[in-house]
Design a protein around this motif. Structure first.
Motif, PDB file in Angstrom:
ATOM      1  N   ILE A 143       0.692   0.566  -4.438  1.00 17.41           N
ATOM      2  CA  ILE A 143      -0.618   0.834  -5.021  1.00 17.41           C
ATOM      3  C   ILE A 143      -1.303   1.980  -4.286  1.00 17.41           C
ATOM      4  CG2 ILE A 143      -0.895  -1.511  -5.873  1.00 17.41           C
ATOM      5  CD1 ILE A 143      -2.885  -1.963  -3.527  1.00 17.41           C
ATOM      6  N   LEU A 144      -2.187   2.656  -5.023  1.00 19.29           N
ATOM      7  CA  LEU A 144      -2.944   3.804  -4.508  1.00 19.29           C
ATOM      8  C   LEU A 144      -4.420   3.603  -4.825  1.00 19.29           C
ATOM      9  CD1 LEU A 144      -0.684   6.589  -6.076  1.00 19.29           C
ATOM     10  CD2 LEU A 144      -0.548   5.701  -3.732  1.00 19.29           C
ATOM     11  N   LYS A 145      -5.270   4.435  -4.224  1.00 19.93           N
ATOM     12  CA  LYS A 145      -6.689   4.426  -4.580  1.00 19.93           C
ATOM     13  C   LYS A 145      -6.832   5.020  -5.976  1.00 19.93           C
ATOM     14  CE  LYS A 145      -7.210   6.283  -0.491  1.00 19.93           C
ATOM     15  NZ  LYS A 145      -7.664   6.978   0.702  1.00 19.93           N
ATOM     16  N   ALA A 146      -7.552   4.335  -6.838  1.00 20.62           N
ATOM     17  CA  ALA A 146      -7.777   4.832  -8.199  1.00 20.62           C
ATOM     18  C   ALA A 146      -8.789   5.974  -8.168  1.00 20.62           C
ATOM     19  CB  ALA A 146      -8.293   3.710  -9.091  1.00 20.62           C
ATOM     20  N   SER A 147      -8.575   6.944  -9.043  1.00 23.42           N
ATOM     21  CA  SER A 147      -9.505   8.069  -9.190  1.00 23.42           C
ATOM     22  C   SER A 147      -9.496   8.521 -10.638  1.00 23.42           C
ATOM     23  CB  SER A 147      -9.100   9.240  -8.292  1.00 23.42           C
ATOM     24  OG  SER A 147      -9.880  10.385  -8.591  1.00 23.42           O
ATOM     25  N   VAL A 166      -2.602   0.296   5.952  1.00 28.35           N
ATOM     26  CA  VAL A 166      -2.022   1.636   5.902  1.00 28.35           C
ATOM     27  C   VAL A 166      -0.777   1.585   5.026  1.00 28.35           C
ATOM     28  CG1 VAL A 166      -2.947   2.327   8.147  1.00 28.35           C
ATOM     29  CG2 VAL A 166      -0.680   1.289   8.022  1.00 28.35           C
ATOM     30  N   ALA A 167      -0.214   2.750   4.739  1.00 26.74           N
ATOM     31  CA  ALA A 167       0.954   2.850   3.863  1.00 26.74           C
ATOM     32  C   ALA A 167       2.069   1.911   4.314  1.00 26.74           C
ATOM     33  CB  ALA A 167       1.456   4.285   3.828  1.00 26.74           C
ATOM     34  N   ASP A 168       2.704   1.293   3.332  1.00 26.72           N
ATOM     35  CA  ASP A 168       3.853   0.406   3.482  1.00 26.72           C
ATOM     36  C   ASP A 168       3.536  -0.978   4.041  1.00 26.72           C
ATOM     37  OD1 ASP A 168       5.668   2.276   2.363  1.00 26.72           O
ATOM     38  OD2 ASP A 168       5.779   3.314   4.290  1.00 26.72           O
ATOM     39  N   GLN A 169       2.252  -1.290   4.235  1.00 26.25           N
ATOM     40  CA  GLN A 169       1.878  -2.646   4.635  1.00 26.25           C
ATOM     41  C   GLN A 169       1.539  -3.462   3.385  1.00 26.25           C
ATOM     42  OE1 GLN A 169      -1.394  -2.034   7.448  1.00 26.25           O
ATOM     43  NE2 GLN A 169      -0.026  -2.662   9.101  1.00 26.25           N
ATOM     44  N   ALA A 214       0.848  -1.199   0.000  1.00 21.99           N
ATOM     45  CA  ALA A 214       0.000   0.000   0.000  1.00 21.99           C
ATOM     46  C   ALA A 214       0.881   1.245   0.000  1.00 21.99           C
ATOM     47  CB  ALA A 214      -0.921   0.000   1.215  1.00 21.99           C
ATOM     48  N   GLY A 215       0.552   2.200  -0.860  1.00 17.29           N
ATOM     49  CA  GLY A 215       1.279   3.465  -0.922  1.00 17.29           C
ATOM     50  C   GLY A 215       0.598   4.542  -0.090  1.00 17.29           C
TER      51      GLY A 215
END
Length: 142
Positions: free
Chosen positions: A46-50, A68-71, A26-27
């Motif tokens: 990866i990020l949430k797509a928009s 959360v980020a980095d997991q 997760a980014g």
């Protein structure tokens, strides 16, 4: 002729309908059932797509965990998604798109200048979809 196995063998049964999940990093904070894309800055995250711009597109899957980020986070790329993150309820057989609201799906394709349109599947009912991501994404330009 045959095959001989030695040592410990682990072969869990995969039931019909089992979702195959891929593991990414997760980014940012991502909630289960949100639509995700690969980061343009760090392809390992990866990020949430928009659909608001290309930096968060194209979508490639749906997170099945909240992290959360980095997991490490699991993502599915096809199959049925129940209770997907969405901006509104769907009607059966609606074509489903990426929303301009990060991580969410919508039945209304985005239409503003600079938005990116990408279909990700078909609605089964008000909250569930058959995930069938179309790799074609088109930017709207006036």
């Amino acid at each position: 002729m045959g095959i001989t196995f030695t040592g410990r063998i682990i072969a869990p049964a995969i039931e019909p309908g089992t979702q195959l999940a891929y593991i990414y990093t997760a980014g940012e904070s991502i909630t289960a059932k949100q639509v995700v894309c690969k980061s343009g800055v760090d392809a390992s995250k990866i990020l949430k797509a928009s659909a608001s711009d290309w930096s968060t597109m194209p979508a490639f899957g749906v997170a099945i965990q909240s992290k959360v980020a980095d997991q490490s986070i699991q993502v599915i790329q096809f199959g049925t998604v129940t209770n997907i993150a969405r901006t509104e309820d769907f009607d059966p057989d609606d074509k489903i798109y990426i929303s301009t609201t990060a991580g969410k799906a919508t039945k209304n394709p985005p239409g503003a200048n600079g938005n990116v349109v990408q279909a990700i599947g078909r609605a089964i009912n008000a909250s569930d979809i058959i995930l069938a991501i179309d790799e074609t994404a088109v930017e709207i330009v006036d």
